[in-house]
Each structure stands twice: as C-alpha cells, then as structure tokens.
Scaffold this active site. Structure first.
Site, PDB file in Angstrom:
ATOM      1  N   GLU A 169      41.048  19.510  66.644  1.00  0.00           N
ATOM      2  CA  GLU A 169      40.181  20.593  66.170  1.00  0.00           C
ATOM      3  C   GLU A 169      38.749  20.108  65.943  1.00  0.00           C
ATOM      4  O   GLU A 169      38.514  19.075  65.323  1.00  0.00           O
ATOM      5  CB  GLU A 169      40.693  21.187  64.852  1.00  0.00           C
ATOM      6  CG  GLU A 169      39.778  22.316  64.383  1.00  0.00           C
ATOM      7  CD  GLU A 169      40.029  22.829  62.967  1.00  0.00           C
ATOM      8  OE1 GLU A 169      39.296  23.751  62.560  1.00  0.00           O
ATOM      9  OE2 GLU A 169      40.915  22.311  62.273  1.00  0.00           O
ATOM     10  N   ASP A 227      35.521   9.707  51.878  1.00  0.00           N
ATOM     11  CA  ASP A 227      34.201  10.321  51.705  1.00  0.00           C
ATOM     12  C   ASP A 227      33.650   9.869  50.354  1.00  0.00           C
ATOM     13  O   ASP A 227      34.256  10.126  49.320  1.00  0.00           O
ATOM     14  CB  ASP A 227      34.357  11.853  51.754  1.00  0.00           C
ATOM     15  CG  ASP A 227      33.034  12.580  51.587  1.00  0.00           C
ATOM     16  OD1 ASP A 227      31.973  11.919  51.613  1.00  0.00           O
ATOM     17  OD2 ASP A 227      33.051  13.820  51.429  1.00  0.00           O
ATOM     18  N   ASP A 248      30.328  10.090  47.981  1.00  0.00           N
ATOM     19  CA  ASP A 248      29.116  10.884  47.830  1.00  0.00           C
ATOM     20  C   ASP A 248      28.369  10.445  46.577  1.00  0.00           C
ATOM     21  O   ASP A 248      28.951  10.346  45.502  1.00  0.00           O
ATOM     22  CB  ASP A 248      29.518  12.367  47.699  1.00  0.00           C
ATOM     23  CG  ASP A 248      28.343  13.297  47.906  1.00  0.00           C
ATOM     24  OD1 ASP A 248      27.274  13.037  47.320  1.00  0.00           O
ATOM     25  OD2 ASP A 248      28.500  14.293  48.633  1.00  0.00           O
TER      26      ASP A 248
END
Length: 431
Positions: free
Chosen positions: A46, A111, A113
C-alpha cells in the site's frame, strides 16, 4: 526551522520537476521489491498520497516501477506514505470479500519525534529544532541501532531524517517484516523506558539489577550528557530547571542538595554533587538508588511512538518524500557520519531544482562519461535519452550523496539475500 531558500508557495511548480527528473525511482523500486523473491510483494504494497489542499488518497498500489513512476508524475503528491503488504492488491480492496483483505507484512518501523521531548528541552518547542536539541536524535539512533542489531540480531536498518523534526527507522530484515503485532509490541516495549504522560513527574524508575540493555544505553547517554544537558540545555543553571531535576531525587537528598547548591553555582559542580549523593545513598539503602542514572535517562533516552511500531497496517512517511513545510527531502542517513549530521544542511527541493538548472560544463560531461566502463556506456546507449538524463540528473545535485548511501544500503541487503540463497541451496544438496 529556517529554510531561507524555500517558499512553500513554489511547491506545486517544483514537485513535477522533482518527480520527473530527481526522484530515485529505480533505487526505490529495488528497495520495496526485495529482490522479487516473493511473488506480488511490490504489487500488494500500500502507498498513500497526500495531494494539494490536504486531499488524502489511501490504498494505492502498482504493478511495476513504471506504473508507480507515471502515477506519481501525474498526481505530484505533497507527501508519500508507505504501508503494509496485503493479502490482495490494495487498489482492489473494495472488490475483495469482507474480512479477507489483511495486512500481512511490513518493515518494523520506529518514529522518533522531537515534540515528545518538549518537557526536557529548553532551547526549542513544538516543531522547532536547533543544533542543541538535535543531539537527542543522535542519542536515540545510537541507542536503538545498537539494541536492534546486538539484542535482536537485525542487520538491515535504514535510518531516515523526516525532513523536519525527527527520524524514522525501517528495519528491513525478512524476520522483521514477518513479525506479528504481538512480537512488534514486545520489541517496542523492550525499547521503551520513558513511562507516563505530562502529569507524571518521574518517568524512569530503575530496579535492581539494572538490565544489561539499560546499562548499554547509559553508556551512550553518559557520553553525550555533559555537553547536551549541562551545557546546551543548562538543566542545573536556572532555578526553574534545577527544581525540575531535584523533583526526581528522594526528598531527604533533595533538601541536602538544595543547601549544597547555594554554594555551588556551576552546573558541572552541581551534577558532581548529585552523583556523590547517589553513591552515598547506594551504600546505605536496602534497594537500589539510581536517581542520577534515572535523571540522565529521563532527559536523554529515546521517546518512541510505540503505536507506529506495533501496527502492521500503520503507514509511515516515505524516504525521499518532500516535507511541505520546510521543503527538505526526507533522506537516508549514513551512521558513519551521524555525529556530524546537520538537519539544516539537508537539501530543500528548491535547492536541488536550482542545481539542476545550473549549466554543466563540457568538461564535467566528458569526465562523467570517461569514468564509465565501456560495457556501461553500451548499455546506456541502448536506453532512451530521457532515462539516461534522469539517471545523471540527481548526480548533479546535493541529493547525490544521499542516493549513494541508499544504494550502499540496498547492496548490503542484496548481498545478504544472495548469501541466504546459497546457504539454502547448500542445505538442500544431498551428499
């Protein structure tokens, strides 16, 4: 983040040029196709695109590199996200019987951040970063990269700068791509130390004996802590910062330190006093007193968004995507140069498009042709001119070194796959 050469209003004009002449499609396809060993691996992947005016399009999928290339050049996405490999082609998910469309595999991703560190950095907040707080990303990569390689045995880790305020890690080993949700959660929990939300003052509690993984992580933190925390963030300078640190130590020790700090004003001296108090406490307390280590970890340990790592169907921003706010390209990072990596030196789309337009001297053209072996020249002559020009295009820009690093990463994966295939064929031989 200052991007003086970038104006977001120009993005619609720059993206067509970027996708037509600079985006490294062949390397990108080579990565996501994983040697074509598994049937339909790329086809069932995807992609999602964020288009102009925040139009979000999910469940995109493509049969070939050429098809992906044409679609991206047609719609010029502002952002590209990569998702899972599904049981069926994502662009046909509406035609599949309900309940049978399943996410099967995906890289194990992380991830990190900078906004998650707002309670422990004083130089910036929210989406802003500077060279002082960027050290937190360096520490995070050092700790996680070591743990994923040494503690879990993964080899193929692609670290990518997000283009604004964080980093992503794609663990691309076959074993990592096949992990279940439960296994991904277990890895993410193992790597998570910072617990509790904003209301929680003390977010790290160490128990006896300290786990070897935490000891290894502390080795990394101790290397960066004096410069980052004591100098750049001045955590033992201003009263407000000092109070935050002292809130993390036992009450009886806090009172003593408050008195000691009256005479000791230098952050380095104050930190020495904290360490001495911890050592003294360790000698008398029944259970481990590691408050100086807990302080270091609370201020410097990686803060993971575990939900990104847990879900197989979770999407993550693609390498070589452009960050619409800063214009910076989301580039692979070379860990050999990690301590000198400068997020502000990462090229913007405006810069590389401008570099593309600079006239190339005849000498440069000749040199690049001379450097090529004869068989390569022959092969290139067979390709059409546009394709040849595109291959040379990114090499004329600041993007070149990042694509080169991506190439090296892909070569490492290809070599590993070849080794696995040879080992399997040797095992199958009958003697």
């Amino acid at each position: 983040m200052p991007s003086s050469d970038y104006d977001s209003a120009c993005l619609p004009d720059l993206l067509p040029l970027y996708y037509r002449r600079l985006f490294p499609f062949s390397q990108y396809y080579r990565w996501l196709n994983y040697g074509g060993v598994q049937k339909n691996y790329f086809q069932n992947r995807e992609f999602s695109f964020t288009l102009k005016d925040d139009i979000y399009v999910r469940y995109q999928s493509f049969s070939t590199q050429n098809e992906l290339e044409k679609e991206m050049q047609k719609v010029n996405p502002y952002k590209i996200d990569i998702g899972a490999i599904y049981s069926h082609r994502p662009n046909q998910h509406n035609t599949v019987k309900s309940g049978t469309f399943q996410a099967l595999e995906k890289e194990l991703v992380f991830d990190i951040d900078m906004t998650d560190y707002d309670d422990v950095r004083s130089c910036c907040s929210a989406a802003d970063i500077c060279s002082k707080c960027w050290t937190l990303m360096t520490i995070a990569i050092r700790i996680l990269d070591r743990a994923l390689r040494d503690d879990f045995g993964f080899q193929h880790l692609l670290w990518v700068y997000s283009g604004r305020r964080g980093v992503h890690c794609w663990v691309c080993d076959e074993a990592a791509r096949k992990l279940s949700v439960a296994a991904r959660s277990a890895v993410a929990e193992y790597l998570s130390l910072i617990k509790g939300g904003e209301e929680m003052v003390k977010k790290v509690v160490l128990m006896d004996p300290i786990h070897p993984f935490i000891r290894e992580s502390l080795n990394v933190v101790e290397h960066y802590f004096p410069r980052y925390a004591l100098q750049d963030q001045d955590i033992l300078g201003r009263k407000e910062s000092v109070d935050k640190v002292l809130a993390l130590v036992p009450e009886d020790v806090r009172k003593e330190l408050q008195q000691d700090f009256q005479n000791a004003k230098k952050p380095e001296t104050r930190w020495k006093l904290i360490k001495e108090q911890a050592k003294r406490k360790q000698g008398t307390a029944k259970k481990g007193q590691y408050f100086e280590k807990e302080i270091m970890l609370q201020y410097c340990y990686p803060r993971l968004d575990v939900n990104v790592s847990k879900g197989v169907n979770h999407l993550l921003k693609s390498p070589f995507s452009v960050h619409p706010k800063t214009g910076r390209i989301s580039v692979p990072m070379d860990l050999k140069e990690l301590d000198t990596f400068d997020p502000f030196a990462v090229p913007t789309i405006s810069l590389i498009c401008e570099e593309l337009d600079r006239p190339r001297t005849g000498e440069e053209e000749e040199k690049s042709e001379e450097e090529k072996p004869e068989d390569v020249k022959e092969k290139e002559n067979e390709k059409d001119t546009a394709e040849r020009r595109k291959i040379r295009d990114f090499k004329r820009t600041s993007l070149a070194k990042y694509v080169k690093y991506f190439d090296q990463f892909l070569d490492g994966m290809a070599g590993s796959r070849k080794g696995d295939l040879l080992r399997k064929s040797d095992l199958q031989k009958e003697f």
